[in-house]
Write a protein that holds these residues in place. Structure first.
Motif, PDB file in Angstrom:
ATOM      1  N   PHE A  85      43.887  68.452  23.056  1.00  0.00           N
ATOM      2  CA  PHE A  85      42.732  69.228  23.456  1.00  0.00           C
ATOM      3  C   PHE A  85      42.886  70.013  24.750  1.00  0.00           C
ATOM      4  O   PHE A  85      42.114  70.913  24.993  1.00  0.00           O
ATOM      5  CB  PHE A  85      41.507  68.309  23.594  1.00  0.00           C
ATOM      6  N   ASP A  86      43.835  69.661  25.604  1.00  0.00           N
ATOM      7  CA  ASP A  86      43.895  70.383  26.877  1.00  0.00           C
ATOM      8  C   ASP A  86      44.954  71.484  26.860  1.00  0.00           C
ATOM      9  O   ASP A  86      45.805  71.544  25.988  1.00  0.00           O
ATOM     10  CB  ASP A  86      44.035  69.431  28.075  1.00  0.00           C
ATOM     11  N   PHE A  87      44.851  72.368  27.841  1.00  0.00           N
ATOM     12  CA  PHE A  87      45.771  73.499  27.942  1.00  0.00           C
ATOM     13  C   PHE A  87      47.222  73.041  27.995  1.00  0.00           C
ATOM     14  O   PHE A  87      48.109  73.688  27.450  1.00  0.00           O
ATOM     15  CB  PHE A  87      45.465  74.318  29.208  1.00  0.00           C
ATOM     16  N   GLY A  88      47.471  71.931  28.669  1.00  0.00           N
ATOM     17  CA  GLY A  88      48.839  71.456  28.868  1.00  0.00           C
ATOM     18  C   GLY A  88      49.596  71.212  27.577  1.00  0.00           C
ATOM     19  O   GLY A  88      50.782  71.527  27.477  1.00  0.00           O
ATOM     20  N   PHE A  89      48.938  70.640  26.581  1.00  0.00           N
ATOM     21  CA  PHE A  89      49.591  70.426  25.286  1.00  0.00           C
ATOM     22  C   PHE A  89      50.106  71.739  24.714  1.00  0.00           C
ATOM     23  O   PHE A  89      51.245  71.832  24.256  1.00  0.00           O
ATOM     24  CB  PHE A  89      48.609  69.822  24.271  1.00  0.00           C
ATOM     25  N   VAL A  90      49.227  72.738  24.717  1.00  0.00           N
ATOM     26  CA  VAL A  90      49.585  74.022  24.123  1.00  0.00           C
ATOM     27  C   VAL A  90      50.679  74.699  24.941  1.00  0.00           C
ATOM     28  O   VAL A  90      51.658  75.211  24.388  1.00  0.00           O
ATOM     29  CB  VAL A  90      48.349  74.938  23.982  1.00  0.00           C
ATOM     30  N   LEU A  91      50.534  74.687  26.262  1.00  0.00           N
ATOM     31  CA  LEU A  91      51.538  75.323  27.115  1.00  0.00           C
ATOM     32  C   LEU A  91      52.915  74.696  26.930  1.00  0.00           C
ATOM     33  O   LEU A  91      53.924  75.408  26.878  1.00  0.00           O
ATOM     34  CB  LEU A  91      51.106  75.242  28.582  1.00  0.00           C
ATOM     35  N   LYS A  92      52.954  73.368  26.819  1.00  0.00           N
ATOM     36  CA  LYS A  92      54.237  72.686  26.592  1.00  0.00           C
ATOM     37  C   LYS A  92      54.831  73.070  25.240  1.00  0.00           C
ATOM     38  O   LYS A  92      56.017  73.374  25.137  1.00  0.00           O
ATOM     39  CB  LYS A  92      54.050  71.171  26.632  1.00  0.00           C
ATOM     40  N   LEU A 141      46.588  73.515  35.644  1.00  0.00           N
ATOM     41  CA  LEU A 141      46.380  73.113  34.245  1.00  0.00           C
ATOM     42  C   LEU A 141      47.338  72.000  33.834  1.00  0.00           C
ATOM     43  O   LEU A 141      46.944  71.058  33.132  1.00  0.00           O
ATOM     44  CB  LEU A 141      46.535  74.319  33.316  1.00  0.00           C
ATOM     45  N   MET A 142      48.584  72.099  34.285  1.00  0.00           N
ATOM     46  CA  MET A 142      49.555  71.057  33.948  1.00  0.00           C
ATOM     47  C   MET A 142      49.255  69.758  34.698  1.00  0.00           C
ATOM     48  O   MET A 142      49.482  68.665  34.190  1.00  0.00           O
ATOM     49  CB  MET A 142      50.981  71.536  34.219  1.00  0.00           C
ATOM     50  N   ARG A 143      48.707  69.871  35.902  1.00  0.00           N
ATOM     51  CA  ARG A 143      48.294  68.665  36.654  1.00  0.00           C
ATOM     52  C   ARG A 143      47.141  67.976  35.926  1.00  0.00           C
ATOM     53  O   ARG A 143      47.112  66.746  35.835  1.00  0.00           O
ATOM     54  CB  ARG A 143      47.900  69.049  38.077  1.00  0.00           C
ATOM     55  N   CYS A 144      46.210  68.748  35.380  1.00  0.00           N
ATOM     56  CA  CYS A 144      45.115  68.173  34.585  1.00  0.00           C
ATOM     57  C   CYS A 144      45.675  67.417  33.385  1.00  0.00           C
ATOM     58  O   CYS A 144      45.235  66.300  33.075  1.00  0.00           O
ATOM     59  CB  CYS A 144      44.170  69.271  34.099  1.00  0.00           C
ATOM     60  N   HIS A 145      46.641  68.014  32.724  1.00  0.00           N
ATOM     61  CA  HIS A 145      47.277  67.375  31.564  1.00  0.00           C
ATOM     62  C   HIS A 145      47.904  66.043  31.980  1.00  0.00           C
ATOM     63  O   HIS A 145      47.741  65.024  31.306  1.00  0.00           O
ATOM     64  CB  HIS A 145      48.329  68.317  30.977  1.00  0.00           C
ATOM     65  N   GLU A 146      48.582  66.060  33.105  1.00  0.00           N
ATOM     66  CA  GLU A 146      49.215  64.836  33.615  1.00  0.00           C
ATOM     67  C   GLU A 146      48.175  63.765  33.944  1.00  0.00           C
ATOM     68  O   GLU A 146      48.353  62.592  33.608  1.00  0.00           O
ATOM     69  CB  GLU A 146      50.028  65.187  34.867  1.00  0.00           C
ATOM     70  N   LEU A 147      47.082  64.152  34.575  1.00  0.00           N
ATOM     71  CA  LEU A 147      46.022  63.192  34.905  1.00  0.00           C
ATOM     72  C   LEU A 147      45.362  62.643  33.636  1.00  0.00           C
ATOM     73  O   LEU A 147      45.055  61.452  33.555  1.00  0.00           O
ATOM     74  CB  LEU A 147      44.966  63.845  35.806  1.00  0.00           C
ATOM     75  N   GLU A 156      38.725  63.436  31.111  1.00  0.00           N
ATOM     76  CA  GLU A 156      39.099  64.830  30.915  1.00  0.00           C
ATOM     77  C   GLU A 156      39.027  65.548  32.258  1.00  0.00           C
ATOM     78  O   GLU A 156      37.945  65.700  32.825  1.00  0.00           O
ATOM     79  CB  GLU A 156      38.158  65.494  29.911  1.00  0.00           C
ATOM     80  N   HIS A 157      40.180  65.955  32.747  1.00  0.00           N
ATOM     81  CA  HIS A 157      40.258  66.664  34.024  1.00  0.00           C
ATOM     82  C   HIS A 157      40.351  68.160  33.750  1.00  0.00           C
ATOM     83  O   HIS A 157      41.021  68.583  32.808  1.00  0.00           O
ATOM     84  CB  HIS A 157      41.482  66.194  34.812  1.00  0.00           C
TER      85      HIS A 157
END
Length: 176
Positions: A85-92, A141-147, A156-157
């Motif tokens: 659901f977060d940006f980080g998944f898609v960006l990765k 955005l990647m820090r949110c994914h990590e958190l 959900e950060h």
């Protein structure tokens, strides 16, 4: 900049160069279609993202034909259906790389991240020095994914705000 109040498509527009947007005049403001590397991504108004492999003649397609390809492709990925659901998944997954040739100057940016499940919790704040805004956004955005990952997806950060910090360095005059 208040990122937390922006529509997801607007956040994607900050990350993806305009040259990679598809059908900007035909897609509503709260949605976005773009191509990146070997895939086409569809950002819906609720923030959900779909992707499909880029057809060989993708640059010759009209919007209707592209949407038909999306509906009939066996290789379409719905990130929400996969629990991403977060940006980080898609960006990765897309192998996103922040453009290195940015317009504008570098600066120091303060990033504020909030936990939307526990809104009264203290926000995370940190600074990045000598970077472009797009890198600061990507990093946040990647820090949110990590958190989110560290909390086993129970929280959900989100990036709430990114502000350019003015330099407070004082010049010291030496009298020799």
């Amino acid at each position: 900049m208040e990122i937390g109040y922006e529509a997801p498509a607007q956040v994607w527009r900050l990350l993806i160069p305009e040259s990679q947007w598809m059908f900007p005049g035909e897609v509503p403001e709260d949605e976005l279609i773009f191509h990146y590397r070997d895939h086409i991504y569809f950002v819906n108004n609720d923030g959900s993202v779909l992707s499909m492999p880029k057809p060989a003649c993708f640059d010759l397609l009209d919007l209707g034909t592209l949407l038909e390809y999306l509906a009939t492709s066996d290789e379409t990925v719905d990130f929400d259906d996969e629990g991403q659901f977060d940006f980080g998944f898609v960006l990765k997954r897309m192998g996103y790389i922040v453009p290195v040739r940015q317009k504008g100057s570098k600066g120091t940016y303060q990033i504020e991240i909030v936990n939307t499940v526990l809104p009264k919790a203290h926000p995370h704040r940190y600074e990045l020095k000598n970077v472009h805004f797009v890198f600061a956004l990507y990093h946040g955005l990647m820090r949110c994914h990590e958190l989110n990952e560290k909390t086993d997806w129970e929280y959900e950060h989100e990036v709430k705000r990114i502000e350019k910090v003015e330099s407070t360095t004082r010049k010291v005059q030496l009298n020799l």
